[in-house]
Scaffold this motif. Structure first.
Motif, PDB file in Angstrom:
ATOM      1  N   UNK A   1     -19.943   6.888  -0.278  1.00 31.20           N
ATOM      2  CA  UNK A   1     -19.050   6.088   0.569  1.00 31.20           C
ATOM      3  C   UNK A   1     -17.768   5.757  -0.190  1.00 31.20           C
ATOM      4  N   UNK A   2     -17.890   5.409  -1.456  1.00 28.06           N
ATOM      5  CA  UNK A   2     -16.719   5.152  -2.293  1.00 28.06           C
ATOM      6  C   UNK A   2     -15.829   6.388  -2.337  1.00 28.06           C
ATOM      7  N   UNK A   3     -16.419   7.536  -2.559  1.00 21.28           N
ATOM      8  CA  UNK A   3     -15.648   8.778  -2.625  1.00 21.28           C
ATOM      9  C   UNK A   3     -14.873   9.023  -1.338  1.00 21.28           C
ATOM     10  N   UNK A   4     -15.537   8.832  -0.203  1.00 21.88           N
ATOM     11  CA  UNK A   4     -14.869   9.058   1.085  1.00 21.88           C
ATOM     12  C   UNK A   4     -13.698   8.098   1.276  1.00 21.88           C
ATOM     13  N   UNK A   5     -13.918   6.827   0.999  1.00 16.40           N
ATOM     14  CA  UNK A   5     -12.870   5.829   1.214  1.00 16.40           C
ATOM     15  C   UNK A   5     -11.687   6.030   0.278  1.00 16.40           C
ATOM     16  N   UNK A   6     -11.956   6.278  -0.991  1.00 19.65           N
ATOM     17  CA  UNK A   6     -10.873   6.442  -1.962  1.00 19.65           C
ATOM     18  C   UNK A   6     -10.089   7.720  -1.686  1.00 19.65           C
TER      19      UNK A   6
ATOM     20  N   UNK B   1      -4.891  10.025   0.599  1.00 13.79           N
ATOM     21  CA  UNK B   1      -4.342  11.020   1.506  1.00 13.79           C
ATOM     22  C   UNK B   1      -5.069  12.353   1.508  1.00 13.79           C
ATOM     23  N   UNK B   2      -6.312  12.362   1.063  1.00  7.63           N
ATOM     24  CA  UNK B   2      -7.102  13.601   1.021  1.00  7.63           C
ATOM     25  C   UNK B   2      -8.414  13.387   1.767  1.00  7.63           C
ATOM     26  N   UNK B   3      -8.980  14.491   2.172  1.00  2.00           N
ATOM     27  CA  UNK B   3     -10.333  14.473   2.732  1.00  2.00           C
ATOM     28  C   UNK B   3     -11.221  15.225   1.763  1.00  2.00           C
ATOM     29  N   UNK B   4     -12.475  14.815   1.676  1.00  5.28           N
ATOM     30  CA  UNK B   4     -13.392  15.466   0.737  1.00  5.28           C
ATOM     31  C   UNK B   4     -13.461  16.967   0.979  1.00  5.28           C
ATOM     32  N   UNK B   5     -13.391  17.367   2.232  1.00  9.11           N
ATOM     33  CA  UNK B   5     -13.489  18.783   2.580  1.00  9.11           C
ATOM     34  C   UNK B   5     -12.344  19.605   1.989  1.00  9.11           C
ATOM     35  N   UNK B   6     -11.236  18.923   1.702  1.00 11.29           N
ATOM     36  CA  UNK B   6     -10.049  19.607   1.189  1.00 11.29           C
ATOM     37  C   UNK B   6      -9.959  19.567  -0.337  1.00 11.29           C
TER      38      UNK B   6
ATOM     39  N   UNK C   1     -11.067  19.913  -4.402  1.00  9.93           N
ATOM     40  CA  UNK C   1     -11.791  20.837  -5.275  1.00  9.93           C
ATOM     41  C   UNK C   1     -13.041  20.133  -5.811  1.00  9.93           C
ATOM     42  N   UNK C   2     -13.955  20.911  -6.345  1.00  9.40           N
ATOM     43  CA  UNK C   2     -15.153  20.326  -6.930  1.00  9.40           C
ATOM     44  C   UNK C   2     -14.800  19.433  -8.119  1.00  9.40           C
ATOM     45  N   UNK C   3     -13.781  19.814  -8.872  1.00  8.54           N
ATOM     46  CA  UNK C   3     -13.352  18.981 -10.000  1.00  8.54           C
ATOM     47  C   UNK C   3     -12.826  17.632  -9.530  1.00  8.54           C
ATOM     48  N   UNK C   4     -12.050  17.642  -8.434  1.00  8.31           N
ATOM     49  CA  UNK C   4     -11.533  16.387  -7.881  1.00  8.31           C
ATOM     50  C   UNK C   4     -12.672  15.504  -7.374  1.00  8.31           C
ATOM     51  N   UNK C   5     -13.625  16.123  -6.690  1.00  6.19           N
ATOM     52  CA  UNK C   5     -14.774  15.347  -6.202  1.00  6.19           C
ATOM     53  C   UNK C   5     -15.604  14.813  -7.359  1.00  6.19           C
ATOM     54  N   UNK C   6     -15.738  15.599  -8.398  1.00  8.47           N
ATOM     55  CA  UNK C   6     -16.491  15.158  -9.572  1.00  8.47           C
ATOM     56  C   UNK C   6     -15.809  13.959 -10.229  1.00  8.47           C
ATOM     57  N   UNK C   7     -14.493  13.975 -10.264  1.00 11.54           N
ATOM     58  CA  UNK C   7     -13.754  12.837 -10.817  1.00 11.54           C
ATOM     59  C   UNK C   7     -14.002  11.575  -9.997  1.00 11.54           C
ATOM     60  N   UNK C   8     -13.955  11.722  -8.685  1.00 14.61           N
ATOM     61  CA  UNK C   8     -14.245  10.572  -7.822  1.00 14.61           C
ATOM     62  C   UNK C   8     -15.673  10.075  -8.008  1.00 14.61           C
ATOM     63  N   UNK C   9     -16.606  11.010  -8.148  1.00 11.49           N
ATOM     64  CA  UNK C   9     -18.012  10.631  -8.351  1.00 11.49           C
ATOM     65  C   UNK C   9     -18.146   9.816  -9.637  1.00 11.49           C
ATOM     66  N   UNK C  10     -17.458  10.247 -10.690  1.00 12.56           N
ATOM     67  CA  UNK C  10     -17.513   9.523 -11.948  1.00 12.56           C
ATOM     68  C   UNK C  10     -16.879   8.149 -11.838  1.00 12.56           C
ATOM     69  N   UNK C  11     -15.807   8.035 -11.053  1.00 11.11           N
ATOM     70  CA  UNK C  11     -15.217   6.723 -10.779  1.00 11.11           C
ATOM     71  C   UNK C  11     -16.216   5.830 -10.066  1.00 11.11           C
TER      72      UNK C  11
END
Length: 66
Positions: A35-40, A45-50, A52-62
């Motif tokens: 939920x944090x990843x989706x909201x942030x 200005x991005x959607x998770x679907x758009x 990269x895996x590296x960007x999503x991994x960074x959000x996950x770590x946050x």
């Protein structure tokens, strides 16, 4: 897979851990982080679907730090 799950449940009981409670806590933690990843991502200005895996991994770590 069933044998693996059965073995993990037995190990949990041996360690005096309630398997169902442990799983529930882990699922809640996952939902909170996702939920944090989706909201942030939307705030940035991005959607998770758009992303990269590296960007999503960074959000996950946050999400793990909150």
């Amino acid at each position: 897979m069933g044998d693996l799950l059965f073995s993990v449940v037995n190990v949990a009981r041996f360690l005096d851990i309630e398997p169902e409670s442990a799983l529930h806590c882990t699922i809640e933690k996952f939902i909170k982080r996702f939920d944090y990843m989706e909201k942030v991502s939307l705030k940035r200005g991005m959607r998770l679907e758009e992303m990269s895996l590296n960007d999503m991994d960074s959000l996950w770590n946050e999400a793990k730090t909150i």
